[in-house]
Design a protein around this motif. Structure first.
Motif, short mmCIF file in Angstrom:
data_model
loop_
_atom_site.label_atom_id
_atom_site.label_comp_id
_atom_site.label_asym_id
_atom_site.label_seq_id
_atom_site.Cartn_x
_atom_site.Cartn_y
_atom_site.Cartn_z
N TYR A 23 105.90 35.44 -25.67
CA TYR A 23 106.51 34.64 -26.73
C TYR A 23 106.14 33.17 -26.59
N ALA A 24 106.25 32.66 -25.37
CA ALA A 24 105.96 31.24 -25.14
C ALA A 24 104.53 30.88 -25.52
N GLU A 25 103.60 31.81 -25.28
CA GLU A 25 102.19 31.55 -25.58
C GLU A 25 101.87 31.70 -27.06
N ASN A 26 102.76 32.35 -27.81
CA ASN A 26 102.50 32.60 -29.23
C ASN A 26 103.68 32.17 -30.11
N LYS A 27 104.37 31.13 -29.68
CA LYS A 27 105.58 30.69 -30.37
C LYS A 27 105.31 30.32 -31.83
N VAL A 28 104.21 29.66 -32.08
CA VAL A 28 103.90 29.26 -33.46
C VAL A 28 103.72 30.48 -34.36
N TRP A 29 103.05 31.50 -33.84
CA TRP A 29 102.83 32.72 -34.61
C TRP A 29 104.14 33.42 -34.93
N TYR A 30 105.03 33.53 -33.95
CA TYR A 30 106.32 34.17 -34.18
C TYR A 30 107.14 33.41 -35.21
N ARG A 31 107.10 32.09 -35.15
CA ARG A 31 107.86 31.30 -36.11
C ARG A 31 107.27 31.42 -37.51
N ARG A 32 105.97 31.57 -37.59
CA ARG A 32 105.33 31.77 -38.89
C ARG A 32 105.75 33.11 -39.48
N LEU A 33 105.78 34.15 -38.63
CA LEU A 33 106.23 35.46 -39.09
C LEU A 33 107.67 35.39 -39.61
N ALA A 34 108.50 34.62 -38.92
CA ALA A 34 109.90 34.52 -39.31
C ALA A 34 110.07 33.78 -40.63
N THR A 35 109.32 32.73 -40.83
CA THR A 35 109.50 31.90 -42.03
C THR A 35 108.75 32.43 -43.24
N GLU A 36 107.57 33.02 -43.01
CA GLU A 36 106.76 33.49 -44.13
C GLU A 36 107.03 34.95 -44.49
N GLY A 37 107.75 35.66 -43.64
CA GLY A 37 108.04 37.07 -43.91
C GLY A 37 106.89 37.97 -43.49
N GLN A 38 107.13 39.27 -43.58
CA GLN A 38 106.11 40.22 -43.16
C GLN A 38 105.20 40.61 -44.31
N ARG A 39 103.93 40.78 -43.99
CA ARG A 39 102.95 41.25 -44.97
C ARG A 39 102.04 42.28 -44.28
N PRO A 40 102.62 43.40 -43.89
CA PRO A 40 101.83 44.41 -43.16
C PRO A 40 100.77 45.05 -44.06
N ARG A 41 99.66 45.41 -43.45
CA ARG A 41 98.60 46.07 -44.19
C ARG A 41 98.92 47.54 -44.44
N ALA A 42 99.63 48.14 -43.52
CA ALA A 42 99.85 49.58 -43.60
C ALA A 42 101.25 49.96 -43.13
N MET A 43 101.72 51.07 -43.66
CA MET A 43 102.92 51.72 -43.14
C MET A 43 102.46 52.90 -42.29
N VAL A 44 103.10 53.09 -41.15
CA VAL A 44 102.80 54.24 -40.29
C VAL A 44 104.07 55.06 -40.13
N VAL A 45 103.98 56.34 -40.49
CA VAL A 45 105.08 57.28 -40.25
C VAL A 45 104.69 58.08 -39.01
N SER A 46 105.40 57.85 -37.92
CA SER A 46 105.05 58.53 -36.67
C SER A 46 106.29 59.19 -36.08
N CYS A 47 106.08 59.95 -35.02
CA CYS A 47 107.16 60.68 -34.37
C CYS A 47 107.98 59.74 -33.47
N CYS A 48 109.24 60.12 -33.25
CA CYS A 48 110.09 59.36 -32.32
C CYS A 48 109.62 59.49 -30.88
N ASP A 49 108.76 60.45 -30.60
CA ASP A 49 108.31 60.74 -29.24
C ASP A 49 107.88 59.45 -28.54
N SER A 50 108.45 59.21 -27.36
CA SER A 50 108.18 57.97 -26.62
C SER A 50 106.74 57.86 -26.14
N ARG A 51 106.00 58.98 -26.15
CA ARG A 51 104.62 58.95 -25.68
C ARG A 51 103.65 58.47 -26.76
N VAL A 52 104.12 58.41 -28.01
CA VAL A 52 103.25 57.99 -29.11
C VAL A 52 103.45 56.50 -29.35
#
Length: 216
Positions: free
Chosen positions: A23-52
């Motif tokens: 977080y400390a090394e990427n603080k600016v990026w995290y704050r940008r995500l928080a203020t500008e909102g999410q714009r994901p390229r894709a949705m992934v539907v995956s299993c709850c399995d912890s190995r995935v």
């Protein structure tokens, strides 16, 4: 809420380590995500399995994927009946609000949910046939897939085929959602089916032209 307990110490330590490094090394990026909102390229539907581990498989960063996890990576058919539909709500949000360009359904090897469905449909798990079983009623979504593979004699091969049917059933059900169907028709959205071999690190994609999964 006296039944809630403090976070285990090892998780607190891991969080503090993350906060002090990543977080400390990427603080600016995290704050940008928080203020500008999410714009994901894709949705992934995956299993709850912890190995995935979807983000590790694709080397994704925060903000790239809108991820929804459930038992056996299933998408139910479109059913606006007023009941609770967590997966359907996630699909609706991804397509109509986030405007994702891709929906990826990611299945995997040795899936416990698929195994449960196989046992239930084979008459070996009467507890899952009980109306009160959340798992059993969820795995009813995959029953049509079991019918497609019941002819396979080898049980391990049948279960692996059923894991891939979980992906195909979900792709078929996605198209029953009007907003998904319209977005696909307008070429604003594409849907993809993948299957991950956990032990070998393999990834297969469904090829509609060949009507089978092929290595990526």
């Amino acid at each position: 809420m006296d039944h809630a307990k403090p976070l285990p110490a090892y998780l607190v330590q891991r969080y503090q380590g993350w906060k002090a490094t990543s977080y400390a090394e990427n603080k600016v990026w995290y704050r940008r995500l928080a203020t500008e909102g999410q714009r994901p390229r894709a949705m992934v539907v995956s299993c709850c399995d912890s190995r995935v581990h979807v983000t590790s498989i694709f080397g994704a960063e925060q903000g790239e994927f809108f991820i929804h996890r459930n038992i056996a990576n299933l998408v139910p058919p479109y059913a606006p009946d007023g009941d609770h539909h967590g997966t359907s709500a996630a699909v609706e949000y991804a397509v109509t609000v986030l405007k994702v360009a891709h929906i990826i359904v990611l299945g995997h090897s040795n899936c416990g949910g698929v195994h449960g469905c196989h046992e239930m449909c084979s008459g070996k798990a009467p507890d899952l046939d009980e109306e009160s079983s959340f798992i059993g009623r969820w795995m009813d979504i995959l029953r049509p897939g079991f019918e497609r593979v019941r002819h396979i004699e080898s049980e391990p091969d049948r279960e692996r085929a059923l894991e891939k049917e979980a992906v195909l059933i979900s792709l078929e059900n996605l198209i029953t959602f009007p907003f998904v169907r319209d977005a696909v028709k307008e070429e604003e959205l594409s849907i993809h089916g993948l299957w991950n071999d956990i032990a070998e690190g393999g990834l297969e994609a469904y090829d509609p032209k060949q009507a089978k999964f092929v290595p990526v």
